[in-house]
Every structure is written in C-alpha cells, then in structure tokens.
Design a protein around this motif. Structure first.
Motif, short mmCIF file in Angstrom:
data_model
loop_
_atom_site.label_atom_id
_atom_site.label_comp_id
_atom_site.label_asym_id
_atom_site.label_seq_id
_atom_site.Cartn_x
_atom_site.Cartn_y
_atom_site.Cartn_z
N UNK A 70 0.87 -1.17 -0.05
CA UNK A 70 0.03 0.15 -0.16
C UNK A 70 1.02 1.09 0.07
N UNK B 211 -2.69 26.11 7.25
CA UNK B 211 -3.49 25.21 6.94
C UNK B 211 -4.85 25.06 7.63
N UNK B 212 -4.86 25.53 8.71
CA UNK B 212 -6.10 25.14 9.54
C UNK B 212 -7.12 25.91 8.86
N UNK C 146 -10.39 24.21 7.43
CA UNK C 146 -11.68 24.88 7.94
C UNK C 146 -11.96 26.01 8.77
N UNK D 263 -13.67 26.33 12.13
CA UNK D 263 -13.10 25.53 13.30
C UNK D 263 -11.88 26.08 13.72
N UNK E 167 -12.87 10.53 -0.21
CA UNK E 167 -13.94 11.03 0.40
C UNK E 167 -14.03 10.26 1.75
#
Ligand code: ATP
Ligand code: MG
Lengths: 321, 499
Positions: free
Chosen positions: A11, A196-197, A201, A204, A321
C-alpha cells in the motif's frame, strides 16, 4: 480496528506513486528531453532555465501559501508591474541597490495589506477582491510612470541579479532563499499551521482560537511582498519597466502551483509541489523552444498539458472522500 | 430482495476495518448494526452502497453475486445510503431536491408541474410529509432527513442504509423517524439502521447485528437481547452503571457568572452561575438558544448586553482566542463544521489552540508530541498513531479528538455542546467519567445536551431554556426527565417568569 503489517508495504508503494506523481512525471519529462534534445542537458541551458524561473519561483512560493489558506490572489500580476515602477523611481533618485529592492518589496507589502484587509475584514471573495485591486494597481502604475518607460540609470545595478555565485546567478540564489524561507514558514512554524487550519476549516480554526483574519491578511501581505520583489528583480535585469509590461506571470504561477498539486479549495498543498510544478512547465516550454515548436501551438499544448495534469491529480484523489 | 454479505474484508492502510464479515439481511426488515466506535459499521454500510469498494469477498442480492462499483451502481441495484452529513441543495425546496438529476424534461425545460404532482404522489404513498413551500435550509434537521428518504424512494431504492440518522434529532423527531422507518418496512423496504442509541435499536429492529473490531459478534432478535446484553457483546465487558456517581461540589465559589446576557432575537436576560466542581446542564428543545448562549460566553459570537464574569472579575471576550487564554474550553456542536480540520493529523488538531506555547521561531515538536501523547491517551482515542488524519477516524474517535484538544488546555471552565454525539456506549461512559472527574478536580463544567438521560445522570443543576429564555432551574432531587420535559414545554416563559 486491528493492526496488520504485511499489507502495509504494497500500500505504501501505491501511495508513494500517487502522492509524488508530479515528481515522477517531471523526472520523466526531464529524462525524455535529455535523451531527445541535444541542447537540453547542458549546463548553460539548465542555468538559463533556473535564471528565468527565479522570479516565477518567488511569486509561486507565496502564492502557494495564499492558496492553502483558502484565498486566491490574481492581483500579483499587477503588483509585479507596479512595484518595479516605484522601485525604479527610487533608483533614479537614490542610486542604491538595497533601497531599490526595499522599495519594490514595500510596495508589494502595502498592496498585499490592502488585499488582505479587504478580503478578511470586508468579507469579499478573494478572487473578486484581487481582480478589483488589480485595476487599481495598474492605474497607479500608469500614474507612477506617467505612462513612460522607466530605466535603470546605473547599469552596474544589474549585478544584483546577474552576479555568478558557484555558477548560478544571484537571481537564482535569491529565489532559492525565498523558497526556503516560505518552505520553513509553512512547514515548521506556527504560522504555517495556522495557514493550513484556516484553509482547511475556517470556522473550526476560529473556534480553536486562531486569529483567522490576521492569518489571512498575513498570507496576502507575504504574497504581495514576494510579487514586489520578483517584479523589481525582473525589471533590474531588463533595465526597464513600464505600466504596460507583461503581467501574465500570475497565470504561469497559478498553473505551476496547481499542477504541483496544491488545491485551490484550500487546506492542502506544499511549497515543494509548486517548485516541481514550476520546473515541470519550464522544462516543457524549454523543450518546445529547443525543438522550434511554433509558439502558437506551444500555448495550446501547454494548456492541454496543464488540464491533463490537474485532471489526473483529481482522478487519483477521487475516492479519498 | 434479500441481501447477503460473504467473507467481506476491507482494509485502510494498516487498519482492518472489516475482517471476513458474513451477514444476511432479509428483505422487508429493519436490520440494525451496532458496535463501538471504529467497529466497522459505517464501512460496511458504505461498501453496500458503493461508496467504498470491498477488498475481498462478495455481496449477493436475491441470490445473485453482484458488483457495487459506485453509488450509482448501488442505486441501480436498489441500494442507497443516507449519510450522517446530509447532502441537500440548501437553497431549493423539498421537491426540487427529491428529483434533482431525475427531473422530467420537455426539451431543455424542467416540467415543474409534473415534478410537483409526482412529489405529492410520493408523499401520499410513503406517508412522509414535509413542507415544500420553502428552501430545505429552512427545514428542521428531522425534515431534511425526510427529504433524503424521499429522494431515496424516488429513485426506487429498496434497501436504505441509515448511518446514525437520529444523532442530530430531538426526542420528538426521533419518534417520528422511527414511525417512518416502520411504515417503510411495512411497504416492503429494507432498512439497515446504524445507531448508538440502544433503546431505539431494541425498539425498532427486526434483527440486530453486533460488530466488534471489524468482525460480527452475533445477529439476534431484539426479543432475545437487553440493553446490557448488547453492551456486553459490543464491548466484551460487563455493562456497568451508565453514569458515574455524582459528587456534590463543596466549594460554592462560582467560576462562571453570567448576568443578563442578551442578543437580539436569539436569547435574552440569561443569568446563571457555574461553580467550581459543578456540572451544570443547559437543557431545552433544539432551537431554544442553548448553543447560542454557550457560543456567546466563549466569544464565538458577540452579544448585545449583559456581562460574563470569570472567577469574580468581568472579562471581555471578543474572540475564542481570549476565551482559551482565560481558561475556557468549548467543544462545539458540530465536530465536522466547527470542530476539526479533517485533512490534518490528530496531532495538529489537538495542539492547534496552544501553538504560541509550543513554538518560538519554529515549532517545538518534542513538546508538542508530549502534549499530544498525554491527551490522546487521556481522551481514549483509538487510532494507530496521532499522525493519522482526523478524517480517517470513525465518528466517535473524532469526537474524542476534540476532547483531547480541550483537555490539553487545562481549562477552569469546560463547555461541552452535545459531547456524546455519535459516541458509542462504552465511550459515552468514558466521557461521562471524564466530565465527572474534571468536576471532581474543581473544574466548572457546562454541558448542553438533548439527551435527557445524560442531563439527569450527570448534572448537579439543570437550567432549562425555552425560546431564548431561562424558564426553570432544577437542583438535586428536583432533577428528573419529566421535570426537564415539562419545563421545556411549559408556558411559563410567556408569563415572564424568567425575569
Ligand atoms: N477513509 C478511511 N481511511 C482510513 N481509515 C478508515 C477510513 N474509514 C474508516 N477507517 C477506519 O476503519 C475503521 C472502521 O471505521 P468505521 O467508520 O466503519 O467505524 P464505525 O463502526 O462506523 O464507528 P463510529 O461508531 O465511530 O462511526 C476505523 O478504525 C477507522 O479509523
Ligand atoms: Mg460510523
């Protein structure tokens, strides 16, 4: 939930392939051109590519940060034109390389501040806001230059960008330093986490105590300063600047950043991706030029290549997703 | 159309989400899937509905092995999923949403009249009634869910997977949904019901399948199970008391004091206190203004008048950052919209509010790692490592990540809005334990909950709100489910008792 180890290896190979797809593709292009085109793999040609891409890299580094933060800045093209006009006015009056560069950066910084404040506190979509400020910056560019061509009066000023250090031009080195700074900021500092945050979001991040508006402003300020520096370096190299200069660098930059794999939806991306994206496009264009492909077709093929790269990326991410 | 799952396995990286699962689901039944967070319930539902692909094994429909390569293919075979995050177009009405993508056309034009007729017919035959005169964003969550169900029916779904459909519903809405489920079953539809509410599961199911660690423990009839037998099978441990014992707070000093808090139409004249060591619950119907009050205290939204005192002094909180600096932590109502950065790691999500302390010029990774490790364990997150993205966690573990974040700040006031939403029974107990423990250590805890047993089982004091005002305050022996309900529905507020 149970843990296994046997399967993880295969993987990992798969995820290495898809995660670094743009790297492999760029390497392939590099190898292909090295084999097929004699002039490609020469020190001079590669040095030239680096030198030409130096300004693109500088703009791309901070554009990446803006994109990750969830913003979009089309006005960087206008800042890239406006900043050197002010900088050359400074050069014409005070013949100092440092002050000239500083002036260019400062103009970009102020323009970025305007963008950031409008986007963060005016709550205006960043694409629309920076489209509007582009007009303003171009207008000011005409005012600053009186619609004339400004020139660097002291030709020795070019040493700022042309000095050879370890075989590479100083412009290339400046680009390396800027890219490294952006990389460290994004990857190793608090500011990078905030970027990035906020892009991942916004609400958030705000509820987690991130001063989201300040982060957005800072991203635009950095991008503006980067474009100001890049534009000034470019004009010092070409010794002239005028308001009607080519501002399409912003399209090249956004193409490179997106091809590299930074999402325009915000929240994900990396500086190294944009660096690879810049060289992916640069190699292709260089290959076309060396092989004498008609510029008209070059553009069309370039557009198709960008669409393919972005499409392939979206495809490979589709079922996450 | 019976559904059979044979030796199905599914793995994500090094995590085995489903391990050789065998399951028969009879046509025309309500079949529940239960299990702890991360047991693999959602993964199984997503495989059946084509969202994920299985690694090995097969799915049989009416005796025929079938492939389910995409949600579209699943639907063509009559299977669909109603995920916990609803996926409606907020600005359109119910009928538009139901027929989105399968509209009747006359050339390029959508035949609105036909859609309206078909919608009415569908609501008549199914008995599911929703208002169609407004955009779905103006509907309650319960009604929005009905629109999703109608959408599934309009596409001729025979098997409907409902993944935690009641997690965001009020008690009354849950009762309505259960009626809808029963009537669908009576019309011959098959419903796969994933839920952590064992009472609902026992009440509504024809069969219950218990999962643990990606495996099926057993499938049985509800008449053969009790709440405790289910809990034991899910957790592998004996079921204990649902709630920890209440320790009465000894120090009366209020940590939080709210005086006359008011904002526009949302809430007015809110005054209450939360003492050190005290758990206070804000109860009331969905929409009574509980979350809005909490958000105002936390600085997430502004308020018009009133004051907030922390440990005796008035504080001015205009941003959550100030609240956090003052020792207030809040777990917001919706972990996905307001809580987590889904594509970042658990580590980055936990440390986000404290980066100032954890960095100088650069991040101090070692200190960050130790802060994260400590609170990762304290909150009982089950994940392979804190470097996994939050998105790859099961719903309940995502909630625990938010707890870990809040705990890391060692707050003096802990606000938790629906703290156990989507959390399994075992973890619920752990969260109750955690909250009770925090209170015992002297923290002031303010809990907002729509689950009555939670309010009654945890709180030292219950404040009941109704349409933006406080209508009752219950202490000690006064606290009971019926007292809270009657206060929440009472007419007192109109008589101005709140003043
Ligand atoms: N997309 C994904 N990537 C990586 N791991 C995943 C992914 N989806 C699920 N998992 C893992 O698979 C396991 C089963 O998850 P699943 O969501 O099916 O649990 P669940 O039973 O629905 O739990 P919950 O009650 O918390 O919703 C978990 O360990 C989870 O972390
Ligand atoms: Mg789940």
């Amino acid at each position: 939930m149970t843990v296994v180890d046997t399967a993880s290896r295969s993987i990992n190979v798969k995820s290495l392939l898809s995660k670094y797809a743009i790297v492999w593709v760029t390497l392939l292009v590099f190898i292909f051109l090295s084999a097929s085109t004699d002039a490609f793999l020469s020190a001079d040609n590669l040095r030239n590519i680096l030198d030409q891409q130096s300004v693109v890299l500088i703009v791309a580094a901070f554009t990446t940060i803006v994109l990750i933060s969830g913003g979009f800045d089309v006005s960087l093209g206008a800042i890239y034109i406006l900043a050197p006009l002010v900088a050359l006015r400074v050069q014409n009056n005070i013949n100092s390389a440092w002050l000239t560069l500083l002036a260019g950066i400062l103009v970009g910084l102020i323009a970025g501040l305007l963008n950031g404040v409008i986007v963060a506190y005016g709550r205006i979509n960043s694409f629309i806001a920076t489209l509007a400020t582009s007009f303003i910056f171009f207008g000011i560019a005409y005012l600053v230059s009186d619609g004339t061509i400004l020139r660097v009066t002291d030709i020795t000023m070019r040493e700022v960008v042309t000095t050879r250090i370890l075989g590479l031009t100083s412009a290339t080195w400046i680009a390396f330093v800027v890219v490294a700074i952006a990389w460290i900021m994004l990857d190793r500092t608090r500011f990078g986490r905030y970027i990035f945050s906020v892009g991942g979001n916004f609400e958030a991040a705000r509820l987690a105590g991130v001063r989201t508006n300040r982060v957005v402003v800072a991203a635009f300020v950095l991008a503006g300063a980067g474009a100001g520096l890049a534009g000034t370096l470019n004009s010092i190299r070409s010794v002239t600047a005028q308001a009607s200069d080519d501002f399409s660098i912003i399209f090249a930059v956004i193409a490179a950043v997106v091809v590299g794999g930074t999402s325009i939806a915000g929240g994900s991306g990396a500086i190294w991706r944009s660096v690879v994206g810049v060289f992916f496009i640069a190699f292709i264009v260089n290959g076309f030029n060396l092989n004498g492909v008609d510029p008209v077709y070059q553009r069309i093929i370039q557009g198709a290549v960008i669409l393919t790269a972005v499409g392939a990326d979206a495809w490979s991410r589709r079922d996450k997703s | 159309m019976d559904l059979e799952v044979r030796s199905v396995s599914k793995r994500f990286g090094a995590t085995i989400a489903l391990d050789n699962v065998n399951l028969k689901i009879a046509s025309g039944t309500i079949h529940s899937l239960i299990g702890e967070n991360g047991a693999g319930k959602s993964t199984l539902g997503k495989i059946l509905s084509g969202v994920y692909q299985l690694d090995s094994g097969e799915v049989e429909l009416a005796g025929q092995a079938v492939t389910i390569g995409s949600p579209r293919e699943a639907l063509s075979r009559g299977i669909t999923i109603i995920a916990q995050e609803l996926s409606l177009v907020p600005s359109r009405n119910a009928a538009d949403n139901v027929y989105l993508g399968i509209e009747d056309h006359a050339g390029p034009w959508v035949r609105r009249g036909v859609i309206k007729d078909r919608f009415e017919e569908l609501t008549n035959t199914s008995g599911i009634i929703v208002p169609n005169d407004r955009p779905v964003s103006a509907l309650s969550i319960g009604d929005q869910q009905k629109v999703e169900i109608l959408r599934a029916l309009a596409r001729n779904a025979e098997v409907i997977v409902m993944d935690e459909p009641t997690a965001r519903l009020s008690v009354e809405e849950t009762a309505v949904l259960k009626d809808v489920m029963r009537s669908l079953r009576n019309q011959g539809k098959t419903i796969i019901f994933v839920s952590h509410f064992l009472g609902d599961v026992l009440d509504v199911s024809d069969a219950i399948t218990i999962m643990r660690d990606g495996k099926i423990i057993r499938t049985s009839k509800p008449s053969d199970e009790t709440h405790d037998s289910l809990v034991e099978a899910m957790t592998g441990r004996k079921a204990g008391e649902a709630f920890p014992a209440k320790t009465p707070p000894n120090s009366p000093a209020p940590v939080l004091e709210v005086n006359g808090l008011t904002r526009g139409m949302q809430f007015a004249d809110i005054s209450f206190t939360v003492g050190a060591g005290e758990i206070v619950a804000l109860a009331g119907l969905v929409g009574s203004g509980r979350s809005e009050v909490a958000r105002a205290i936390y600085g997430a939204d502004p308020f018009d008048s009133g004051e907030v005192k922390l440990q005796g002094s008035v504080i001015k909180i205009s941003h959550p950052a100030t609240a956090i600096e003052n020792g207030i932590a809040m777990i917001p109502e919706s972990r996905k919209d307001q809580g987590l950065i889904l594509d970042r790691s658990i580590r980055e999500n936990i440390s986000l509010p404290y980066l100032k302390k954890l960095s100088q010029l650069l991040m101090k990774r070692r200190e960050e790692n130790s802060m994260v490790a400590e609170n990762f364990a304290a909150a009982g997150i089950r994940a392979l490592s804190s470097e996994m993205t939050v998105r790859s966690l099961s719903g309940g573990n995502q909630q625990k990540a938010l707890f870990a974040r809040s705990l890391a700040g060692h707050p003096t006031l802990f606000i938790a809005d629906e703290p156990t939403r989507g959390v399994d029974v075992g973890s619920k107990r752990a969260i109750y334990e955690l909250l009770a423990d925090l209170a015992r250590k002297g923290m002031a805890v303010l809990v907002i909950s729509s689950e009555l047993d939670e309010v009654v089982g945890l709180a030292h004091r219950v404040i009941v709100m109704q349409t933006g005002r406080i209508v009752a305050e219950l202490v000690g022996d006064q606290i009971s489910e019926s007292a809270v309900v009657s206060a929440a529905f009472s007419m007192k507020q109109r008589e101005g008792l709140a003043s």
